[in-house]
Design an enzyme around this catalytic site. Structure first.
Site, PDB file in Angstrom:
ATOM      1  N   PHE A  14      -1.271   6.794   2.583  1.00  0.00           N
ATOM      2  CA  PHE A  14      -0.614   7.531   3.670  1.00  0.00           C
ATOM      3  C   PHE A  14       0.148   6.597   4.614  1.00  0.00           C
ATOM      4  O   PHE A  14       1.275   6.887   5.013  1.00  0.00           O
ATOM      5  CB  PHE A  14      -1.639   8.331   4.464  1.00  0.00           C
ATOM      6  CG  PHE A  14      -2.119   9.543   3.734  1.00  0.00           C
ATOM      7  CD1 PHE A  14      -1.317  10.665   3.626  1.00  0.00           C
ATOM      8  CD2 PHE A  14      -3.357   9.557   3.118  1.00  0.00           C
ATOM      9  CE1 PHE A  14      -1.743  11.785   2.947  1.00  0.00           C
ATOM     10  CE2 PHE A  14      -3.801  10.673   2.434  1.00  0.00           C
ATOM     11  CZ  PHE A  14      -2.985  11.797   2.340  1.00  0.00           C
ATOM     12  N   GLY A  15      -0.457   5.467   4.984  1.00  0.00           N
ATOM     13  CA  GLY A  15       0.193   4.556   5.925  1.00  0.00           C
ATOM     14  C   GLY A  15       1.469   3.981   5.350  1.00  0.00           C
ATOM     15  O   GLY A  15       2.552   4.054   5.958  1.00  0.00           O
TER      16      GLY A  15
ATOM     17  N   GLY B  16       0.834  -1.206   0.000  1.00  0.00           N
ATOM     18  CA  GLY B  16       0.000   0.000   0.000  1.00  0.00           C
ATOM     19  C   GLY B  16       0.866   1.251   0.000  1.00  0.00           C
ATOM     20  O   GLY B  16       1.695   1.425   0.892  1.00  0.00           O
ATOM     21  N   SER B  17       0.654   2.101  -1.012  1.00  0.00           N
ATOM     22  CA  SER B  17       1.429   3.345  -1.080  1.00  0.00           C
ATOM     23  C   SER B  17       0.561   4.551  -0.743  1.00  0.00           C
ATOM     24  O   SER B  17       0.801   5.656  -1.199  1.00  0.00           O
ATOM     25  CB  SER B  17       2.045   3.505  -2.474  1.00  0.00           C
ATOM     26  OG  SER B  17       1.005   3.582  -3.442  1.00  0.00           O
TER      27      SER B  17
ATOM     28  N   ALA C 281      -6.237  10.389   7.511  1.00  0.00           N
ATOM     29  CA  ALA C 281      -4.886  10.375   6.941  1.00  0.00           C
ATOM     30  C   ALA C 281      -3.827  10.456   8.042  1.00  0.00           C
ATOM     31  O   ALA C 281      -2.811   9.755   7.993  1.00  0.00           O
ATOM     32  CB  ALA C 281      -4.740  11.550   5.976  1.00  0.00           C
TER      33      ALA C 281
ATOM     34  N   GLU D  83     -18.230  18.158   0.861  1.00  0.00           N
ATOM     35  CA  GLU D  83     -17.299  18.881  -0.013  1.00  0.00           C
ATOM     36  C   GLU D  83     -17.740  18.800  -1.473  1.00  0.00           C
ATOM     37  O   GLU D  83     -17.672  19.795  -2.212  1.00  0.00           O
ATOM     38  CB  GLU D  83     -15.879  18.334   0.185  1.00  0.00           C
ATOM     39  CG  GLU D  83     -15.355  18.710   1.570  1.00  0.00           C
ATOM     40  CD  GLU D  83     -13.979  18.155   1.907  1.00  0.00           C
ATOM     41  OE1 GLU D  83     -13.250  18.823   2.644  1.00  0.00           O
ATOM     42  OE2 GLU D  83     -13.651  17.056   1.469  1.00  0.00           O
TER      43      GLU D  83
ATOM     44  N   VAL E  87      -1.304  -7.783  -4.294  1.00  0.00           N
ATOM     45  CA  VAL E  87      -1.071  -8.934  -3.418  1.00  0.00           C
ATOM     46  C   VAL E  87      -2.316  -9.814  -3.457  1.00  0.00           C
ATOM     47  O   VAL E  87      -3.422  -9.353  -3.149  1.00  0.00           O
ATOM     48  CB  VAL E  87      -0.751  -8.476  -1.982  1.00  0.00           C
ATOM     49  CG1 VAL E  87      -0.694  -9.662  -1.034  1.00  0.00           C
ATOM     50  CG2 VAL E  87       0.566  -7.708  -1.969  1.00  0.00           C
TER      51      VAL E  87
ATOM     52  N   ASP F 250      -6.149   2.919   7.705  1.00  0.00           N
ATOM     53  CA  ASP F 250      -7.596   2.661   7.709  1.00  0.00           C
ATOM     54  C   ASP F 250      -7.939   1.203   7.957  1.00  0.00           C
ATOM     55  O   ASP F 250      -9.019   0.883   8.466  1.00  0.00           O
ATOM     56  CB  ASP F 250      -8.187   3.044   6.348  1.00  0.00           C
ATOM     57  CG  ASP F 250      -8.402   4.539   6.196  1.00  0.00           C
ATOM     58  OD1 ASP F 250      -7.947   5.284   7.074  1.00  0.00           O
ATOM     59  OD2 ASP F 250      -9.037   4.938   5.200  1.00  0.00           O
TER      60      ASP F 250
END
Ligand SMILES: Cc1cc2nc3c(=O)[nH]c(=O)nc-3n(C[C@H](O)[C@H](O)[C@H](O)COP(=O)(O)OP(=O)(O)OC[C@H]3O[C@@H](n4cnc5c(N)ncnc54)[C@H](O)[C@@H]3O)c2cc1C
Length: 438
Positions: A25-26, A22-23, A335, A186, A90, A324
């Protein structure tokens, strides 16, 4: 499928192998936290970019370009010599053998070994098991979603210009948004800005102010995670832009032409709307089920993985779940939670590999939450401090500019915001997919 074994290159030989999935925020912040460490990092993602999800709605409404919120991951990390960025999904985990199976480009499949694993797979939209909600509404999780929504919104105005039947034109000009959290608010605000300001004088057959923007939420107020006062302020700001805010309303059906809602008394109404946007529910990405099956970890009702206080999986201290996808002490899907937990997992891995004392439990430093409601109005909460209107908007501006990745992106984003918020124009309105009858 061709099957190869991943080779991280000689520089990795003999080093502790940290694989990060996973690229977002984490994953990105975990990777960056390892930049000076003597470990070999492999960062795997099914996309080639790091997505700044909080600004997806600005791509959908023609303010920002995709590059500004989705910079390419290998470019961000080009100076970090100890990381190999790999495109792939994956598809399996063998926790005993400590390997991942990764489906890559061109139908290849490879096995990637790890000594420590950080899983940061995020969430995906949840339609509460309702196939027609999924089929007939547009979600907002990926850059593809934002571009598809951009095509729908600007395409709807184009279709209205050439539609002679008043009923059908009204349906093209009706935008129904499900979900009164920050994303729904938003989006509603920016579609309101389009209809009431940005698109003024561009059409000949109708006035964009005729557009109906409907925001539905099942709860008693929008922005339920904010103080009630801020929810009221946001409602007023939206109503000023012509948005109809409907709370205590449940969506009961969505089809190719319309949305059906029921009020608290159960009475239903069907509304013809060509653009139907889903910003209501989320659940863990399918990767979470793979992690649970491989490690025996528990999943909560939305599929998130229960982790120990240091973000590792109980009984599998070499496997961490962050962001998340992590279920820890009721922490929200923000985030900042993802960034901090990613960094924490990285530091724990390094400390253990060195034989140092690990940092211990993850403690979240709450940096608040915010939502931009209109061109110059936002709500923000920070440790009991509630900001709204222009001051809230300035706080929103500073925080988002700070967290955008890369100086170049901050610079061009600032220019686009100037064009939009001062000049009232939208630069990013080109669409490829033309409006279709469903
Ligand atoms: C529209 C929207 C608006 C938001 N607004 C805000 C906001 O205003 N403020 C805020 O704090 N938060 C906001 N959030 C939430 C915030 O974006 C998330 O908390 C954050 O992105 C979580 O980071 P993550 O790393 O856990 O997951 P993500 O950022 O979702 O990244 C997960 C990554 O994992 C990859 N992945 C998943 N499965 C696999 C697999 N099997 N193989 C390979 N790769 C895989 C995905 O491609 C993705 O790149 C918003 C979210 C959305 C969708």
């Amino acid at each position: 499928m061709a099957r190869t074994h991943a080779n991280n290159g000689d520089p990795a030989a003999g080093r502790h192998r940290v694989v990060i999935v996973g690229s977002g925020f984490g994953g990105l912040f975990a990777t960056k936290a390892l930049r000076r460490e003597p470990v070999a990092v492999t960062l795997i993602d099914a996309t080639n970019h790091h997505l700044f999800q909080p600004l997806l709605y600005q791509v959908a409404t023609g303010i920002l370009s995709t590059g500004e919120i989705a910079p390419v991951t290998r470019e961000i990390l080009r100076r970090q010599r100890n990381v190999s960025v790999q495109l792939g999904e994956v598809t399996a985990i063998d926790a005993d053998a400590r390997t991942l199976t990764v489906a890559g480009p061109q139908a290849t499949e490879r096995t990637v070994p790890y000594d420590s694993l950080i899983v940061a797979g995020g969430m995906t939209a949840s339609y509460f098991g309702n196939a027609s909600f999924e089929r007939f509404s547009q979600g907002m999780k990926t850059i593809g979603d934002a571009l598809a929504l951009r095509a729908q919104i600007f395409g709807a105005f184009e279709a209205a210009e050439v539609e002679s039947d008043p009923g059908r034109r009204a349906a093209w000009l009706t935008f129904a948004i499900v979900g009164g959290g920050p994303t729904g608010v938003e989006l509603a605000g920016q579609i309101g800005e389009l209809a009431h300001r940005a698109l003024a004088r561009e059409y000949r057959a109708f006035d964009p102010e005729e557009a109906k923007i409907l925001l539905f939420d099942v709860g008693e107020r929008i922005l339920p995670t904010f103080a009630p006062r801020l929810s009221r302020k946001a409602t007023t700001a939206l109503e000023r832009l012509g948005v109809e805010v409907h709370t205590d309303v449940k969506v009961t059906d969505i089809d190719a032409e319309s949305i059906t809602v029921a009020d608290a008394s159960g009475s239903e109404r069907r509304i013809a709307a060509k653009t139907r946007i889903w910003a209501a529910g989320v659940r863990a990405a399918p990767l979470a089920a793979l992690v649970a099956a491989a490690t025996g970890a528990q999943q909560d009702r939305s599929g998130r993985i229960a982790v120990a206080a240091d973000c590792s999986i109980p009984g599998r201290p070499e496997v961490f779940v962050v962001g998340d996808m992590m279920d820890l002490a009721g922490l929200p899907g923000l985030a900042e939670v993802a960034m901090q937990s990613g960094r924490h997992a990285a530091r724990t891995i390094v400390a253990r590999a060195r034989g140092d004392r690990a940092p211990g439990p993850f403690r979240y430093r709450d940096l608040g939450t915010m939502a931009a409601v209109s061109r110059t109005s936002a709500v923000a909460s920070f440790r009991g401090l509630h900001l709204s209107g222009r001051i809230g908007w300035l706080a929103w501006l500073v925080v988002h500019l700070t967290f955008l990745t890369g100086f170049k992106n901050r610079f061009t984003t600032l220019i686009h915001w100037g064009i939009t918020f001062i000049g009232n124009a939208r630069e990013e309105r080109a669409i490829i997919d033309l409006p279709q009858e469903d």
